[in-house]
Design an enzyme around this catalytic site. Structure first.
Site, PDB file in Angstrom:
ATOM      1  CG  HIS A  71      42.382  32.923  42.467  1.00 55.64           C
ATOM      2  ND1 HIS A  71      41.111  32.759  42.491  1.00 55.64           N
ATOM      3  CD2 HIS A  71      42.753  31.779  42.803  1.00 55.64           C
ATOM      4  CE1 HIS A  71      40.884  31.418  43.253  1.00 55.64           C
ATOM      5  NE2 HIS A  71      41.806  31.014  43.084  1.00 55.64           N
TER       6      HIS A  71
ATOM      7  CG  HIS B  84      36.705  41.495  41.839  1.00 54.20           C
ATOM      8  ND1 HIS B  84      35.424  41.553  41.217  1.00 54.20           N
ATOM      9  CD2 HIS B  84      37.420  42.252  40.672  1.00 54.20           C
ATOM     10  CE1 HIS B  84      35.357  42.054  40.026  1.00 54.20           C
ATOM     11  NE2 HIS B  84      36.414  42.399  39.816  1.00 54.20           N
ATOM     12  CG  HIS B  85      38.643  35.468  42.320  1.00 52.32           C
ATOM     13  ND1 HIS B  85      39.251  34.693  41.671  1.00 52.32           N
ATOM     14  CD2 HIS B  85      37.502  35.919  41.909  1.00 52.32           C
ATOM     15  CE1 HIS B  85      38.671  34.621  40.558  1.00 52.32           C
ATOM     16  NE2 HIS B  85      37.689  35.623  40.541  1.00 52.32           N
ATOM     17  CD  GLN B  86      37.323  40.679  47.438  1.00 53.19           C
ATOM     18  OE1 GLN B  86      38.159  40.509  46.617  1.00 53.19           O
ATOM     19  NE2 GLN B  86      36.136  40.997  47.189  1.00 53.19           N
ATOM     20  CB  SER B  87      38.706  33.548  49.659  1.00 48.98           C
ATOM     21  OG  SER B  87      37.932  33.676  48.459  1.00 48.98           O
TER      22      SER B  87
END
Length: 627
Positions: free
Chosen positions: A355, A556-559
């Protein structure tokens, strides 16, 4: 009422009250030492979980990574007394200082963050150190819940129904909702009896125990723009403004370790091994049977543990693909380039999603008591600390950000919002570059040039979070040395549509600032142009796009780097039961399995994945053994 805070004083107070036998002289020495440690990224930790030696031991399950998903899985599996579970975590226990919500930005500067950075890419993060984006990832018992802002959002129901429509039938909204509610203990009185929330789960959810005047103005501004105040986790209330729901209990950070491990640690069949850095999954004949790891403070000694049933990788969207690739599971060409024997050729490390946001616009106000402000007398700081410690109330319960707004821009293509407003009752300059801008990864030079003129001034900003980015990145090995950080290419804004939506969102924020609610405080857009963007008319589409490229923020929404999908999906790494394709005894369970991003923050989703993964594993054991 405003907030005036001096974190070094607060840190000293925290440790002083946690160690009440300290004399005044020792307290002064502690302040000096603690300030140095904090700014150097070092913090004292709890020591509730004793060191253990698991070398050569055999367990039924080995869980790698103690983030929200890993903690949930380890706890739930250890509910079966006949099954022995090992939880491996590379970091240490959480710090008592980290319990203070207000200090969450500072936690990013500590060893509880892996400290990863994105490879330098043209056109983004121009204001960052060396022109690079930082990309935090939690390290320690609790994972990302140790360093994040504790925000509790799930996304839109259509996100999960979209997963199901692509062949992941068991992941529709109706099938994941029970695991969201199972994880929750809703402490917000008005939401306790909602069918969309849970009571009695391990994760306490509450509002912060304090509210600024500017936060109230934010909610009123939303009403002026015809947005109602909503419960954004209710599928019928997805558009609107709201206070934040957060993983808080009595005003304290409520981490994954507190949620799931604290109550489970007395179980003899659960072993928690901290400071244990997994370097390789042991695989023979396409079956995972153990994990190699380095242990000890220096991470120098090599150990091994064996798994009778399964290895479950829950190391996050950076470290899960890294561990798989080090173990021979990944893209053939990439592994061969690093002389790693290929066990299974899979698209591990692709589909990296985030995001994207920006904090480039600042709105100054005329009331110094309306929002966050840096520095205050020791007596006032002590009063605020006592209120937090005794009552779980007061300014220290704030998360830095206070409110959400879910809105649709003209580019939205569905009923779901495409932008989340994150309301912050301060600017990047509120502490004049001591912590906040560093936690954002901005260089000192860029900060001084662009924000130095408004140091310590009372202000607010809204970070527009792009809910459904089209840009995709990759995670790759830097070398075959496990100690090397992964090579991360975010490819932020590589799809031009992402920039268009963010620019439109910033224009809507400017319009919001003109409402009566914000004009009560004479809100005024700070109009000093960013160097490198001054060739454009200020606040024009071109200028705003340039500003986003200079102050590019991740959440820090790494996915997505171990994508879930059906057999026909050539980009999938795991199936819908999270089993790695072509390898038995191996699953991945964390946000790396997301096929596409959800329209919200990812912590609650990670907990849901952990709960659902544990339930699936128990079902498989029942079918296998009749347990």
């Amino acid at each position: 009422m405003g907030i005036k805070m001096q974190p070094t004083i607060l840190l000293a107070l925290t440790l002083t009250l946690l160690k009440p036998t300290l004399s005044q002289d020792n307290s002064n020495m502690l302040l000096e030492r603690l300030t140095t440690e904090f700014l150097n990224g070092s913090l004292p930790a709890y020591n509730e979980y004793p060191e253990v030696n698991v070398n050569g031991r055999v367990f039924d399950f080995i869980v790698v990574g103690a983030g929200p998903a890993g903690c949930a899985i380890a706890s739930r599996l250890s509910e079966m007394s006949s099954m022995n579970v090992l939880l491996l975590e590379a970091g240490e226990e959480e710090s008592p200082v980290g319990e203070v919500p207000f200090l969450n930005e500072g936690m990013i500067l500590t060893s509880y963050n892996w400290g990863y950075k994105m490879e330098k890419e043209e056109g983004v993060c121009r204001g960052g150190v060396d022109g690079r984006c930082i990309w935090p990832a939690g390290r320690g018992l609790g994972g990302g819940s140790l360093i994040n802002a504790m925000l509790w959002t799930r996304g839109d129901p259509s996100d999960f129904d979209g997963w199901a429509a692509k062949g992941n039938d068991d992941w529709s909204y109706s099938k994941v909702l029970p695991y969201f509610t199972k994880s929750e203990d809703m402490d917000i009185q008005s939401l306790k009896f909602s069918r969309y929330h849970g009571i009695g789960g391990p994760v306490h959810i509450n509002n912060p125990g304090y509210e600024t005047d500017l936060m109230r103005a934010f909610l009123e501004a939303g009403k002026e723009k015809n947005y109602r105040e909503v419960d954004y986790n209710d599928p019928n209330q997805r558009i609107g403004f709201s206070k934040m729901q957060a993983s808080l209990r009595k005003g304290r950070r409520w981490s994954a370790a507190k949620s799931y491990l604290k109550s489970a640690q007395s179980r003899k069949n659960l072993v928690i091994s901290k400071m244990s850095f997994a370097t390789k999954i042991l695989i023979r004949n396409k079956h995972a049977y153990g994990v190699e790891f380095l242990a000890g403070k220096q991470l120098k000694q090599k150990f091994v543990a064996f798994a009778r049933e399964e290895v479950i990788v829950s190391a996050g969207a950076f470290n899960s693909p890294k561990l798989l690739m080090l173990s021979g599971v990944g893209p053939r060409e990439h592994l061969e380039r690093h002389s790693i024997p290929v066990i299974q050729d899979l698209p591990v490390g692709n589909n990296l999603m985030e995001h994207i946001s920006t904090s480039a616009l600042t709105f100054l106000v005329n009331d110094t008591n309306a929002g966050l402000k840096w520095g205050q007398p020791l007596v006032e700081a002590a009063t605020d600390f006592t209120e937090w410690l005794v009552k779980g109330k007061g300014p220290l319960t704030l998360l830095g950000c206070e409110g959400f707004g879910y809105v649709k821009t003209k580019y939205a293509t569905t009923k779901a919002p495409d932008i989340e407003y994150i309301f912050v009752p301060a600017s990047l300059a509120y502490d004049c570059g001591v912590i906040y801008s560093k936690a954002m990864g901005l260089s000192d030079k860029f900060f001084r040039e662009e924000f130095g003129d408004i140091c310590f001034k009372t202000a607010w900003t809204i970070w527009p979070m792009l809910l459904y980015p089209k840009s995709r990145g990759t995670v790759r090995l830097r070398s075959r040395d496990p100690m090397d950080p992964p090579k991360i290419h975010g490819n932020f804004l590589s799809d031009e549509n992402d920039l268009k939506v963010l620019v439109e969102a910033l224009k809507l924020v400017i319009e919001l600032s003109k409402t009566n609610a914000f004009q009560k405080y004479a809100s005024e857009l700070y109009t000093k142009p960013i160097e490198g963007c001054s060739q454009y008319k200020f606040a024009s589409d071109e200028y705003l796009g340039c500003a986003v490229r200079h102050v590019t923020t991740q959440l820090h929404h790494q996915s997505g780097t171990c994508k879930m999908g059906p057999d026909k999906d050539v980009d999938a790494v795991v199936d819908q039961r999270l089993c790695v394709r072509g390898i038995t005894g191996l699953r991945v369970a964390d946000t790396s399995i997301l096929p596409s991003l959800v329209g919200g923050h990812t912590m609650a989703v990670a907990y849901m994945i952990g709960e659902k993964a544990a339930a699936m594993i128990k079902d498989d054991l029942l079918a296998k053994y009749g347990l």
